[in-house]
Design a protein around this motif. Sequence first.
Motif, PDB file in Angstrom:
ATOM      1  N   ILE A 154       0.847  -1.192   0.000  1.00  0.00           N
ATOM      2  CA  ILE A 154       0.000   0.000   0.000  1.00  0.00           C
ATOM      3  C   ILE A 154       0.888   1.250   0.000  1.00  0.00           C
ATOM      4  O   ILE A 154       2.092   1.166   0.253  1.00  0.00           O
ATOM      5  N   LYS A 155       0.271   2.375  -0.304  1.00  0.00           N
ATOM      6  CA  LYS A 155       0.978   3.652  -0.264  1.00  0.00           C
ATOM      7  C   LYS A 155       0.280   4.533   0.754  1.00  0.00           C
ATOM      8  O   LYS A 155      -0.926   4.781   0.639  1.00  0.00           O
ATOM      9  N   ASP A 156       1.020   4.976   1.795  1.00  0.00           N
ATOM     10  CA  ASP A 156       0.374   5.743   2.854  1.00  0.00           C
ATOM     11  C   ASP A 156       0.214   7.217   2.463  1.00  0.00           C
ATOM     12  O   ASP A 156       0.585   7.633   1.354  1.00  0.00           O
ATOM     13  N   ASP A 157      -0.337   7.994   3.394  1.00  0.00           N
ATOM     14  CA  ASP A 157      -0.617   9.406   3.119  1.00  0.00           C
ATOM     15  C   ASP A 157       0.640  10.229   2.879  1.00  0.00           C
ATOM     16  O   ASP A 157       0.584  11.315   2.284  1.00  0.00           O
ATOM     17  N   ASN A 158       1.781   9.723   3.352  1.00  0.00           N
ATOM     18  CA  ASN A 158       3.046  10.447   3.180  1.00  0.00           C
ATOM     19  C   ASN A 158       3.798  10.020   1.926  1.00  0.00           C
ATOM     20  O   ASN A 158       4.918  10.467   1.676  1.00  0.00           O
ATOM     21  N   GLY A 159       3.184   9.128   1.160  1.00  0.00           N
ATOM     22  CA  GLY A 159       3.816   8.671  -0.078  1.00  0.00           C
ATOM     23  C   GLY A 159       4.767   7.509   0.113  1.00  0.00           C
ATOM     24  O   GLY A 159       5.474   7.118  -0.832  1.00  0.00           O
ATOM     25  N   ASN A 160       4.813   6.944   1.324  1.00  0.00           N
ATOM     26  CA  ASN A 160       5.688   5.808   1.585  1.00  0.00           C
ATOM     27  C   ASN A 160       5.027   4.508   1.148  1.00  0.00           C
ATOM     28  O   ASN A 160       3.821   4.324   1.332  1.00  0.00           O
TER      29      ASN A 160
END
Length: 351
Positions: A154-160
């Motif tokens: 997955i890609k989190d809200d911080n782009g990680n």
Amino acid sequence: MRNCFRQNKIVLIFAIVLLALYASFVFFMYTPWYTATQLRFAYQNNNTTLLMRTIDLDSVVSFGYDDVTGDLFTYNSNMPPKIKQIFDQFYKLIKKNVCDGTLTMLDTYLKDDVWHDPTGTSVLKGRELGIDYDELLERSMLRNTSVRKIGSLIKDDNGNYIIPVTVADRYTDTDFVLELQLQKNTEGIWQITKIINYRDYLIHVRDLCNVDIASYIKDTKDRTTEYNRIFQGLQTKFLTMTKTIGSDVSADKRTLIQNFILSEIIPAYKSHEEYLQNVNVPAGALHLHILRLQSNAKTMEAWKYFAAGIGKNSKASLVKAEYSHQSALVLEQKVSDIINKMPALFVPEIP
């Protein structure tokens, strides 16, 4: 001629398709999805070599060390800031040695599937660095965590880019989702570099265990107090009996001391062992309970060696008795640290 052209065209198209597939695969290799796929395949097939390609172990261990040593002071809110600063500096000084030793242990574990204690010239052996490395590993949950499921990338809200991994600790068997962060290395390959919420996991397990530990201590308090009173009384009798003896002890005196140990002291510790073996232990208090059993066993072993040494005037047995006694003291200190929520074996002496 036409057939030849048609065949060459088919070969060309086939080559282009193969080239496109190869290019797509090469491109895929440089994506986080490839790493996630490799991780899942390595886990499902117990392929440690492939597993290590997906992990930047140096970075994971380095970040993990900071989380574990920070977690040591979670329950020491009354610690003066100046003292805590000294502790923080101490852990920074020994970080490289501990991390290097841990990487060596992990490499051995992945090869043998067995956790080996540090040996030889390892600075992690014993208390070379002023810490109890075995207990530090225990606090890290490294040996006590099992993987239950690897989730989808997955890609989190911080782009990680994150791979969620559901794990469970050995003691409470409670599910917890760890978030493995991926980053590109210098070669452009995505690798796991950090467990983002590792400290949250440590605190989560510690909170669950502390509930069980509190219950365990409460349930065993009366009998523990009773046995401590018995042991103190026997120790007082022993000191009185041996107060006036020197290096030249008569055979009768040796026999008297030996009989006292064998007929009174050792049976008392044997009784304590039988009591501990029949205690109802909450899951989260298992480590504390095992330490108590080990401490009792080492103490009993020390008395047996001492009885043999004093009875036969055997220096070798007396040396073994002292060694076992020192081991028992270390185990008792660990028990005390857990009960008092003070990681005393992990900190430098403060003047």
